[in-house]
Design a protein around this motif. Structure first.
Motif, PDB file in Angstrom:
ATOM      1  N   TYR A 151       7.472  -0.005  -8.190  1.00 58.48           N
ATOM      2  CA  TYR A 151       7.393  -1.188  -7.332  1.00 58.48           C
ATOM      3  C   TYR A 151       6.328  -1.080  -6.144  1.00 58.48           C
ATOM      4  CZ  TYR A 151      11.736  -3.608  -9.086  1.00 58.48           C
ATOM      5  OH  TYR A 151      12.705  -4.098  -9.867  1.00 58.48           O
ATOM      6  N   ASN A 152       6.345  -0.124  -5.424  1.00 57.88           N
ATOM      7  CA  ASN A 152       5.486   0.167  -4.356  1.00 57.88           C
ATOM      8  C   ASN A 152       3.982   0.161  -4.899  1.00 57.88           C
ATOM      9  OD1 ASN A 152       6.988  -0.260  -2.319  1.00 57.88           O
ATOM     10  ND2 ASN A 152       7.642   2.184  -2.150  1.00 57.88           N
ATOM     11  N   SER A 153       4.131   0.666  -6.112  1.00 54.59           N
ATOM     12  CA  SER A 153       2.356   0.660  -6.811  1.00 54.59           C
ATOM     13  C   SER A 153       2.089  -0.841  -7.064  1.00 54.59           C
ATOM     14  CB  SER A 153       2.391   1.488  -8.132  1.00 54.59           C
ATOM     15  OG  SER A 153       2.763   2.630  -7.922  1.00 54.59           O
ATOM     16  N   VAL A 154       3.057  -1.564  -7.612  1.00 56.62           N
ATOM     17  CA  VAL A 154       2.726  -2.889  -7.771  1.00 56.62           C
ATOM     18  C   VAL A 154       2.247  -3.682  -6.590  1.00 56.62           C
ATOM     19  CG1 VAL A 154       3.973  -5.169  -8.472  1.00 56.62           C
ATOM     20  CG2 VAL A 154       4.137  -3.000  -9.826  1.00 56.62           C
ATOM     21  N   ILE A 155       2.925  -3.518  -5.366  1.00 54.66           N
ATOM     22  CA  ILE A 155       2.818  -4.021  -4.269  1.00 54.66           C
ATOM     23  C   ILE A 155       1.449  -3.643  -3.646  1.00 54.66           C
ATOM     24  CG2 ILE A 155       3.414  -3.968  -1.898  1.00 54.66           C
ATOM     25  CD1 ILE A 155       6.351  -3.862  -2.747  1.00 54.66           C
ATOM     26  N   THR A 156       1.152  -2.425  -3.535  1.00 55.06           N
ATOM     27  CA  THR A 156      -0.250  -1.894  -3.167  1.00 55.06           C
ATOM     28  C   THR A 156      -1.113  -2.701  -3.917  1.00 55.06           C
ATOM     29  OG1 THR A 156       0.731   0.083  -2.541  1.00 55.06           O
ATOM     30  CG2 THR A 156      -1.729   0.208  -2.773  1.00 55.06           C
TER      31      THR A 156
END
Length: 446
Positions: free
Chosen positions: A355-360
């Motif tokens: 999820y954090n890869s998507v957000i970044t």
């Protein structure tokens, strides 16, 4: 609520781990953003849900309201929230009242300070829709909302059924039959927005002990995967030139809800050690006098039970009186909903990373300020000092989390607001003043 200030004294928020913030004079500025129509979209912390309930005080001190207040030190802003009545005790959708600190006597007759309910039931009259006469609203925080549900039409309509209806949104939807959280946000023509989505998708799985369905896929179209759902929100909000900030997802396992009870928190005396060994030695489990790992259900283990191992987590929802007096966690193994095993912990870690890869990636694609909420929560686990006041994730006494062990209290909300402001200032050449977390309340002791 409207905040208007004509002059300010600016106290810069420095590194969270510093013992004393540096005070510098600078000219406040909104930089490259227009905060006049600021919209906040998110879940529990965004809405001000805390102490396992929604209250006026929680809403008034949520990070979104604090950001709006700090914006108001630079320019005029009208930030409206769907407030619970100031005189109400508050509620949650399970019909319970919020928590407070009070004296509680356990099964052994020992009385101590503990979270207890304010009343026998929550104030469910507060579920009445407030849009007429008060809306539209700037705070679009909806407790318990999945990122995949943000554009569900009629998300405030009970006829839509579970998963497609949220009573918290029903309180302030513009149109019960047709409106979505996203459509109401876009209709307000925001000039700036903050996003904190996906955290409840992870948390819903984690706080159920992995029993509440799978965490949504990181990738997939809107309404199916996290990436498509989040990008749909960003595209919709930026279509007319609005700028924004987006927070990454903390490691929810670092919340007090998951860290307060150790996996090896079972203390056994000599007599109980003998009894437990008589019961469990035949299935390969042994106990010693002193500290032992709890026993949990595991359908893959011999006879369906085993002792917990390091890295597995006991949830704060575990029935502690039953642990103390009735053999829960030993004679009667913890049921699945009270623990996270290593596979479930690994699944949570994987999804947070994905999820954090998507957000970044999306923050870079759409030019958003990236807020590092994950680092803030991690620092709270080991403890920080702000202006001489220590705060940590210790349950009740740490000063940053509310009594539910999951949501932030006003102190913690101010820290989160400052993480947003720090990212906004850096990305948009702004000099928005930081909030002073010490001026906000922590948990209230009787």
């Amino acid at each position: 609520m409207k905040y208007t200030y004509t002059s300010i004294a600016l106290v810069l928020f420095t590194a969270l781990v510093s013992c004393k913030p540096k005070i510098e004079a600078t000219e406040a500025s909104m930089g490259d953003i227009d905060g006049s129509r600021y919209i906040a979209i998110g879940t529990n912390n965004t809405s001000g849900f805390s102490n396992d309930g929604l209250t006026f005080s929680g809403q008034d001190n949520c990070y979104a309201a604090i950001i709006a207040k700090q914006f108001s030190a630079v320019s005029t802003i009208d930030f409206k929230q769907p407030f619970v009545s100031a005189g109400s005790i508050g509620f949650n959708i399970e019909g319970k009242s919020p928590l407070k600190l009070g004296n509680k006597t356990d099964c052994k007759g020992v009385t101590s300070l503990s979270p207890v309910r304010i009343a026998g039931a929550g104030d469910m009259t507060q579920l009445m829709n407030q849009y007429a006469g008060y809306g539209p609203f700037n705070n679009m925080g909806v407790p318990g909302m999945s990122a995949l549900s943000i554009n569900v039409s009629g998300y405030g309509n009970p006829a839509n059924g579970a998963g497609n209806f949220n009573p918290y949104f029903a309180r302030f939807t513009s149109n019960e039959a047709n409106a979505s959280v996203l459509s109401d946000a876009v209709a307000s023509s925001p000039t700036f927005f903050t996003l904190m989505l996906g955290d409840d998708d992870i948390l819903s799985f984690a706080k159920s002990g992995g029993t509440n369905g799978a965490i949504p896929a990181a990738n997939g179209a809107a309404g199916v995967g996290f990436s498509g759902s989040l990008e749909e929100v960003i595209i919709s909000l930026t279509a007319n030139g609005a700028k924004g900030a987006i927070a990454n997802i903390p490691d929810v396992k670092e919340y007090p809800y998951f860290t307060t009870i150790p996996y090896n928190g079972l203390t056994v005396d000599a007599a109980n050690a003998v009894t437990l060994n008589q019961i469990f030695n035949p299935v390969g489990i042994s106990f010693v006098v002193g500290v032992n790992a709890f026993v949990m259900e595991d359908p893959t283990a011999p006879f369906g039970v085993r002792q917990m191992v390091e890295g597995e987590l006991v949830l704060l929802s575990a029935p502690l009186d039953s642990v103390k007096c009735n053999g829960t966690g030993s004679v009667f193994p913890f049921r699945n909903e009270f623990v996270l095993d290593l596979d479930e912990v690994a699944e949570i870690n994987t999804k947070i990373s994905e999820y954090n890869s998507v957000i970044t990636s999306l923050s870079q694609t759409y030019g958003l300020a990236l807020v590092d909420a994950k680092t803030l929560v991690h620092r709270l686990k080991s403890g920080i000092v702000y202006n001489g006041v220590a705060m940590s994730s210790a349950f009740v006494t740490g000063g940053a989390y509310s009594l539910d062990g999951i949501q932030l209290n006003p102190n913690g909300q101010a820290l989160l607001a400052n993480s947003f402001i720090e990212a906004i200032n850096l990305r948009f050449n702004a000099a928005i003043p930081y909030a002073n977390p010490i001026k906000y309340s922590g948990n209230i002791f009787p």
